[in-house]
Design a protein around this motif. Structure first.
Motif, PDB file in Angstrom:
ATOM      1  N   HIS A   1     -37.313 -90.028   2.110  1.00 47.63           N
ATOM      2  CA  HIS A   1     -38.553 -90.764   2.309  1.00 47.63           C
ATOM      3  C   HIS A   1     -38.928 -91.210   1.217  1.00 47.63           C
ATOM      4  O   HIS A   1     -39.186 -90.516  -0.037  1.00 47.63           O
ATOM      5  N   PRO A   2     -39.328 -92.718   1.116  1.00 55.07           N
ATOM      6  CA  PRO A   2     -39.572 -93.344  -0.114  1.00 55.07           C
ATOM      7  C   PRO A   2     -40.864 -92.944  -0.850  1.00 55.07           C
ATOM      8  O   PRO A   2     -41.041 -93.284  -2.123  1.00 55.07           O
ATOM      9  N   VAL A   3     -41.733 -92.227  -0.258  1.00 59.28           N
ATOM     10  CA  VAL A   3     -43.056 -91.860  -0.885  1.00 59.28           C
ATOM     11  C   VAL A   3     -42.848 -90.283  -1.278  1.00 59.28           C
ATOM     12  O   VAL A   3     -43.253 -89.979  -2.412  1.00 59.28           O
ATOM     13  N   LEU A   4     -42.704 -89.679  -0.513  1.00 56.98           N
ATOM     14  CA  LEU A   4     -42.622 -87.972  -0.471  1.00 56.98           C
ATOM     15  C   LEU A   4     -41.205 -87.675  -1.280  1.00 56.98           C
ATOM     16  O   LEU A   4     -41.239 -86.615  -1.824  1.00 56.98           O
ATOM     17  N   ARG A   5     -40.096 -88.429  -1.523  1.00 57.00           N
ATOM     18  CA  ARG A   5     -38.996 -88.328  -1.998  1.00 57.00           C
ATOM     19  C   ARG A   5     -38.275 -87.116  -1.551  1.00 57.00           C
ATOM     20  O   ARG A   5     -37.902 -86.123  -2.301  1.00 57.00           O
ATOM     21  N   ARG A   6     -38.508 -86.678  -0.320  1.00 57.85           N
ATOM     22  CA  ARG A   6     -37.810 -85.775   0.246  1.00 57.85           C
ATOM     23  C   ARG A   6     -36.956 -86.142   1.464  1.00 57.85           C
ATOM     24  O   ARG A   6     -37.180 -87.186   1.976  1.00 57.85           O
ATOM     25  N   THR A   7     -35.813 -85.373   1.777  1.00 57.27           N
ATOM     26  CA  THR A   7     -35.028 -86.054   2.951  1.00 57.27           C
ATOM     27  C   THR A   7     -35.632 -85.890   4.232  1.00 57.27           C
ATOM     28  O   THR A   7     -36.430 -84.948   4.359  1.00 57.27           O
ATOM     29  N   ILE A   8     -35.182 -86.729   5.246  1.00 50.93           N
ATOM     30  CA  ILE A   8     -35.880 -86.575   6.481  1.00 50.93           C
ATOM     31  C   ILE A   8     -35.406 -85.272   7.140  1.00 50.93           C
ATOM     32  O   ILE A   8     -36.367 -84.943   8.111  1.00 50.93           O
ATOM     33  N   ALA A   9     -34.198 -84.772   6.795  1.00 50.60           N
ATOM     34  CA  ALA A   9     -33.843 -83.341   7.636  1.00 50.60           C
ATOM     35  C   ALA A   9     -34.841 -82.274   7.001  1.00 50.60           C
ATOM     36  O   ALA A   9     -35.224 -81.501   7.703  1.00 50.60           O
ATOM     37  N   GLU A  10     -35.380 -82.550   5.525  1.00 46.30           N
ATOM     38  CA  GLU A  10     -36.085 -81.370   5.170  1.00 46.30           C
ATOM     39  C   GLU A  10     -37.671 -81.613   5.726  1.00 46.30           C
ATOM     40  O   GLU A  10     -38.305 -80.713   6.301  1.00 46.30           O
ATOM     41  N   LEU A  11     -37.756 -82.766   6.227  1.00 48.50           N
ATOM     42  CA  LEU A  11     -39.296 -83.028   6.595  1.00 48.50           C
ATOM     43  C   LEU A  11     -39.150 -82.554   8.057  1.00 48.50           C
ATOM     44  O   LEU A  11     -40.190 -81.890   8.489  1.00 48.50           O
ATOM     45  N   TRP A  12     -38.045 -82.666   8.780  1.00 46.99           N
ATOM     46  CA  TRP A  12     -37.960 -82.025  10.173  1.00 46.99           C
ATOM     47  C   TRP A  12     -37.869 -80.882  10.348  1.00 46.99           C
ATOM     48  O   TRP A  12     -38.497 -80.106  10.879  1.00 46.99           O
ATOM     49  N   SER A  13     -37.175 -80.036   9.292  1.00 46.72           N
ATOM     50  CA  SER A  13     -37.231 -78.585   8.963  1.00 46.72           C
ATOM     51  C   SER A  13     -38.449 -78.112   9.169  1.00 46.72           C
ATOM     52  O   SER A  13     -38.784 -76.941   9.613  1.00 46.72           O
ATOM     53  N   GLU A  14     -39.529 -78.582   8.420  1.00 46.47           N
ATOM     54  CA  GLU A  14     -40.778 -78.187   7.998  1.00 46.47           C
ATOM     55  C   GLU A  14     -41.868 -78.677   9.164  1.00 46.47           C
ATOM     56  O   GLU A  14     -42.820 -78.437   9.180  1.00 46.47           O
ATOM     57  N   PHE A  15     -41.134 -79.417  10.154  1.00 47.83           N
ATOM     58  CA  PHE A  15     -42.375 -80.081  10.873  1.00 47.83           C
ATOM     59  C   PHE A  15     -43.075 -78.735  11.783  1.00 47.83           C
ATOM     60  O   PHE A  15     -42.210 -78.135  12.572  1.00 47.83           O
ATOM     61  N   PRO A  16     -44.090 -78.883  11.963  1.00 52.55           N
ATOM     62  CA  PRO A  16     -44.783 -77.688  12.969  1.00 52.55           C
ATOM     63  C   PRO A  16     -44.764 -77.558  14.333  1.00 52.55           C
ATOM     64  O   PRO A  16     -44.640 -76.559  14.869  1.00 52.55           O
ATOM     65  N   ASP A  17     -44.530 -78.703  14.790  1.00 56.87           N
ATOM     66  CA  ASP A  17     -44.168 -78.839  16.433  1.00 56.87           C
ATOM     67  C   ASP A  17     -42.839 -79.486  16.880  1.00 56.87           C
ATOM     68  O   ASP A  17     -42.895 -80.340  17.480  1.00 56.87           O
ATOM     69  N   GLN A  18     -41.749 -78.559  16.480  1.00 60.23           N
ATOM     70  CA  GLN A  18     -40.391 -79.210  16.836  1.00 60.23           C
ATOM     71  C   GLN A  18     -40.059 -79.353  18.011  1.00 60.23           C
ATOM     72  O   GLN A  18     -39.469 -80.335  18.316  1.00 60.23           O
ATOM     73  N   ASP A  19     -40.726 -78.618  19.232  1.00 59.32           N
ATOM     74  CA  ASP A  19     -40.200 -78.540  20.641  1.00 59.32           C
ATOM     75  C   ASP A  19     -41.231 -79.921  20.908  1.00 59.32           C
ATOM     76  O   ASP A  19     -40.437 -80.947  21.290  1.00 59.32           O
ATOM     77  N   ALA A  20     -42.583 -79.971  20.754  1.00 57.86           N
ATOM     78  CA  ALA A  20     -43.431 -81.088  21.364  1.00 57.86           C
ATOM     79  C   ALA A  20     -43.093 -81.545  22.677  1.00 57.86           C
ATOM     80  O   ALA A  20     -42.985 -83.084  22.809  1.00 57.86           O
ATOM     81  N   GLY A  21     -42.218 -81.036  23.690  1.00 63.21           N
ATOM     82  CA  GLY A  21     -41.923 -81.609  24.831  1.00 63.21           C
ATOM     83  C   GLY A  21     -40.882 -82.386  24.775  1.00 63.21           C
ATOM     84  O   GLY A  21     -40.454 -82.993  25.930  1.00 63.21           O
ATOM     85  N   LEU A  22     -40.176 -82.459  23.798  1.00 66.38           N
ATOM     86  CA  LEU A  22     -38.873 -83.372  23.886  1.00 66.38           C
ATOM     87  C   LEU A  22     -37.559 -82.829  24.582  1.00 66.38           C
ATOM     88  O   LEU A  22     -37.125 -81.817  24.534  1.00 66.38           O
TER      89      LEU A  22
ATOM     90  N   GLU B   1     -31.782 -86.681  13.253  1.00 63.05           N
ATOM     91  CA  GLU B   1     -30.517 -86.764  13.640  1.00 63.05           C
ATOM     92  C   GLU B   1     -29.555 -88.230  13.280  1.00 63.05           C
ATOM     93  O   GLU B   1     -28.398 -87.905  13.115  1.00 63.05           O
ATOM     94  N   LEU B   2     -30.307 -89.072  13.256  1.00 60.16           N
ATOM     95  CA  LEU B   2     -29.491 -90.487  12.780  1.00 60.16           C
ATOM     96  C   LEU B   2     -29.360 -90.619  11.331  1.00 60.16           C
ATOM     97  O   LEU B   2     -28.242 -90.811  10.819  1.00 60.16           O
ATOM     98  N   ALA B   3     -30.441 -90.285  10.494  1.00 58.02           N
ATOM     99  CA  ALA B   3     -30.295 -90.161   9.101  1.00 58.02           C
ATOM    100  C   ALA B   3     -30.686 -88.967   8.101  1.00 58.02           C
ATOM    101  O   ALA B   3     -31.654 -89.176   7.621  1.00 58.02           O
ATOM    102  N   PRO B   4     -30.283 -87.607   8.477  1.00 53.19           N
ATOM    103  CA  PRO B   4     -30.680 -86.811   7.731  1.00 53.19           C
ATOM    104  C   PRO B   4     -30.788 -86.608   6.253  1.00 53.19           C
ATOM    105  O   PRO B   4     -31.589 -86.095   5.668  1.00 53.19           O
ATOM    106  N   ASP B   5     -29.898 -87.335   5.742  1.00 52.69           N
ATOM    107  CA  ASP B   5     -30.125 -87.404   4.152  1.00 52.69           C
ATOM    108  C   ASP B   5     -30.976 -88.427   3.500  1.00 52.69           C
ATOM    109  O   ASP B   5     -30.807 -88.546   2.260  1.00 52.69           O
ATOM    110  N   LEU B   6     -31.291 -89.119   4.592  1.00 55.27           N
ATOM    111  CA  LEU B   6     -32.190 -90.336   3.973  1.00 55.27           C
ATOM    112  C   LEU B   6     -33.465 -89.812   3.292  1.00 55.27           C
ATOM    113  O   LEU B   6     -33.972 -88.947   3.739  1.00 55.27           O
TER     114      LEU B   6
END
Length: 160
Positions: free
Chosen positions: A134-155, A127-132
């Motif tokens: 990741h220096p190792v995976l070379r994918r945006t943080i938004a992409e990593l979040w969109s593929e995260f398996p447990d987006q709810d996780a009680g947040l 939410e803070l830096a979606p276009d950032l």
């Protein structure tokens, strides 16, 4: 000057410690921005829910000096380092990303693994830096979040 992302959390007097930690970061660093805050269940142990957020700061401190500064800030908030890794915390501030740096030393790993494994870290970072990128995976943080398996996780969103 490097842009650094910090994970901030607390589950002991959480509202007060998070607010105090936020104020200390604002007083110390330039370019400070914060994600929304989330309440999340404790991970790895039974305990009170945590309040978690991500901070963006600009600093000239090298990574190990920054880690030492953050440890001192945690200590001023009553952090007990004799407790197990997974335990209640007055204030916990971890370096998640430090520019494009990849660093693995015995006391510090950047980027921090929790970015990829913990919703309470990845969601506020996205939410803070979606276009950032990741220096190792070379994918945006938004992409990593969109593929995260447990987006709810009680947040749950939390307002101070």
């Amino acid at each position: 000057m490097s842009t650094v992302y910090l994970g901030v959390g607390s589950n002991i007097d959480a509202r007060s410690n998070i607010l105090s930690g936020i104020n200390a970061l604002r007083e110390t660093f330039e370019g400070v921005e914060f994600s929304p805050i989330y309440r999340a269940p404790a991970v790895g142990f039974r305990g009170k829910d945590f309040l978690n957020l991500v901070a963006r700061v600009d600093t000239d401190l090298p990574p190990l000096e920054l880690r030492d500064f953050l440890h001192a800030l945690e200590d001023r908030h009553g952090r007990d380092r004799s407790r197990p890794k997974f335990s209640d915390r007055t204030l916990d501030i971890d370096i998640l990303l430090y520019g494009d740096l990849y660093l693995v030393v015995p006391t510090l790993e950047i980027p921090r693994d929790e970015i990829l494994t913990s919703a309470h870290v990845l969601r506020p970072l996205a939410e803070l830096a979606p276009d950032l990128v990741h220096p190792v995976l070379r994918r945006t943080i938004a992409e990593l979040w969109s593929e995260f398996p447990d987006q709810d996780a009680g947040l749950e969103p939390f307002e101070l």
